[in-house]
Design a protein around this motif. Structure first.
Motif, mmCIF file in Angstrom:
data_model
loop_
_atom_site.group_PDB
_atom_site.id
_atom_site.type_symbol
_atom_site.label_atom_id
_atom_site.label_comp_id
_atom_site.label_asym_id
_atom_site.label_seq_id
_atom_site.Cartn_x
_atom_site.Cartn_y
_atom_site.Cartn_z
ATOM 1 N N TYR A 231 0.830 -1.203 0.000
ATOM 2 C CA TYR A 231 0.000 0.000 0.000
ATOM 3 C C TYR A 231 0.871 1.263 0.000
ATOM 4 O O TYR A 231 1.854 1.338 0.724
ATOM 5 C CB TYR A 231 -0.902 -0.006 1.240
ATOM 6 N N PRO A 232 0.522 2.271 -0.841
ATOM 7 C CA PRO A 232 -0.641 2.267 -1.720
ATOM 8 C C PRO A 232 -0.400 1.685 -3.107
ATOM 9 O O PRO A 232 -1.313 1.144 -3.714
ATOM 10 C CB PRO A 232 -0.983 3.751 -1.826
ATOM 11 N N ASP A 233 0.808 1.795 -3.636
ATOM 12 C CA ASP A 233 0.995 1.384 -5.028
ATOM 13 C C ASP A 233 2.405 0.884 -5.345
ATOM 14 O O ASP A 233 2.845 0.938 -6.488
ATOM 15 C CB ASP A 233 0.639 2.537 -5.974
ATOM 16 N N GLN A 234 3.115 0.397 -4.348
ATOM 17 C CA GLN A 234 4.474 -0.096 -4.584
ATOM 18 C C GLN A 234 4.444 -1.544 -5.056
ATOM 19 O O GLN A 234 3.923 -2.424 -4.366
ATOM 20 C CB GLN A 234 5.311 -0.003 -3.304
ATOM 21 N N CYS A 315 -2.788 -0.132 4.655
ATOM 22 C CA CYS A 315 -1.559 0.170 5.383
ATOM 23 C C CYS A 315 -0.440 -0.723 4.852
ATOM 24 O O CYS A 315 -0.706 -1.696 4.136
ATOM 25 C CB CYS A 315 -1.740 -0.033 6.888
ATOM 26 N N ASP A 316 0.792 -0.368 5.208
ATOM 27 C CA ASP A 316 1.925 -1.165 4.738
ATOM 28 C C ASP A 316 2.621 -1.926 5.868
ATOM 29 O O ASP A 316 3.579 -2.658 5.635
ATOM 30 C CB ASP A 316 2.934 -0.304 3.985
ATOM 31 N N ARG A 317 2.133 -1.730 7.117
ATOM 32 C CA ARG A 317 2.670 -2.459 8.264
ATOM 33 C C ARG A 317 1.566 -2.685 9.286
ATOM 34 O O ARG A 317 0.667 -1.836 9.440
ATOM 35 C CB ARG A 317 3.816 -1.685 8.943
ATOM 36 N N ILE A 318 1.634 -3.813 9.988
ATOM 37 C CA ILE A 318 0.730 -4.086 11.108
ATOM 38 C C ILE A 318 1.556 -4.677 12.242
ATOM 39 O O ILE A 318 2.283 -5.654 12.042
ATOM 40 C CB ILE A 318 -0.390 -5.077 10.734
#
Length: 351
Positions: A231-234, A315-318
């Motif tokens: 997220y978002p577009d990588q 999101c890109d991490r949790i």
């Protein structure tokens, strides 16, 4: 003991056997109702609305994830490449306050130039698509049982991993209607054929041949991973997850297929976090995932989810762990020429 263990017959214990008997009895009134409804449409005693443009339905006989979304995406892109204005129409099951659901968000991400109209009344959705969006062709997503809207093609999707819903109608099995409904199919697409052996695929095709018209093309497809999306577009190459320790995170109809695909890509799946299909990832759920990640520490490297999950999580991490989605596209195993010919003939109605 899960409902799937009961429906599939995997659990042979006494409680499960009693539960199956109860579900069988419960399926009788449902079966009577669906057969009566289908007969009404077959006899022409119920009104069918015309959209005014060709309607191509992509649907299935069973509940759960059969792999329709990659097919909808494939056909929508194919039509757009031919400069045809196409819109997607769907019911919008479990939509949020904004009137969209996870499937709509995923399709919007993958098909930014294709409008998607969601409405419980799909006749009204089709009217909006035609009159307000100047649509030339409608793709009706998950509408095989929605017979009030006329369709010019009915493409039925069958999952090779669970093709006929354990052979029983809801709630005893997963069938929305009897398998004889295949008589209405214009084409049949078998998905995830790489998850079944040749003998199983031939049995599936034999069953289809029993009920479908002899001229109906039956195509084999598989869902192939193409890349990772953060997220978002990588976009990241699949090779980056080879030998990585990952936790599979999903809220889809067929989580096992997703987890098997991760392993096929070389990842080591150390655990799975499965939530019900269309789960909305409310704050409490995200907190549970965060707590899980922290409790596991260095035992895994990252979370991997589906695109349908990523558009909701955003999101890109949790819990301090990286999160990416595995992007899945459809690939034909069979020659798709006959399917394209059917779609082309249908589209000519709008030209």
């Amino acid at each position: 003991m899960t409902i799937q263990d009961i429906q599939s017959g995997t659990d042979r214990g006494v409680p499960a056997t009693i539960a199956r008997a109860g579900l069988t009895i419960a399926s009788w009134p449902y079966g009577l109702a669906i057969r009566h409804r289908n007969r009404s449409y077959d006899r022409g005693s119920r009104d069918v609305a015309q959209a005014g443009v060709p309607v191509i339905c992509i649907g299935n006989l069973t509940t759960g994830g059969t792999g329709k979304t990659p097919i909808v995406c494939h056909l929508a892109k194919w039509l757009r490449e031919k400069n045809i204005r196409v819109s997607i129409v769907s019911r919008g099951y479990r939509s949020n306050e904004s009137g969209t659901n996870d499937e709509a968000m995923e399709l919007a991400d993958r098909l930014p130039d294709v409008p998607h109209v969601q409405n419980v009344d799909r006749v009204e959705a089709a009217r909006i698509a035609v009159e307000e969006l100047e649509t030339e062709v409608i793709l009706m997503d998950d509408g095989f049982q929605h017979r009030r809207l006329h369709r010019d093609l009915d493409i039925v999707v069958i999952d090779a991993m669970c093709p006929f819903g354990y052979g029983s109608l809801l709630p005893r099995g997963l069938l929305r209607e009897p398998i004889s409904g295949l008589a209405r199919a214009s084409a049949v697409i078998i998905t995830r054929t790489d998850h079944a052996d040749e003998a199983s695929l031939q049995r599936i095709e034999s069953t289809i041949a029993t009920y479908a018209n002899a001229s109906v093309p039956v195509l084999r497809t598989q869902h192939a991973a193409s890349h990772l999306l953060t997220y978002p577009d990588q976009i990241t190459a699949l090779e980056t997850i080879a030998n990585k320790r990952v936790v599979a995170l999903s809220a889809i109809g067929n989580p096992k297929a997703f987890e098997d695909t991760l392993r096929a890509c070389g990842a080591t799946v150390t655990d799975q976090l499965r939530f019900p299909d269309h789960h909305d990832y409310a704050r409490e759920t995200v907190q549970k995932i965060q707590d899980f990640a922290r409790s596991q520490g260095s035992t895994f490297d990252q979370f991997l989810c589906t695109h349908k999950d990523l558009v909701k999580l955003k999101c890109d991490r949790i819990g301090g762990k990286p999160l990416s989605s595995l992007q899945i596209d459809m690939q034909f195993v069979s020659d798709p020429t006959k399917l394209y010919e059917l779609v082309s003939q249908c589209v000519q109605l709008s030209r």
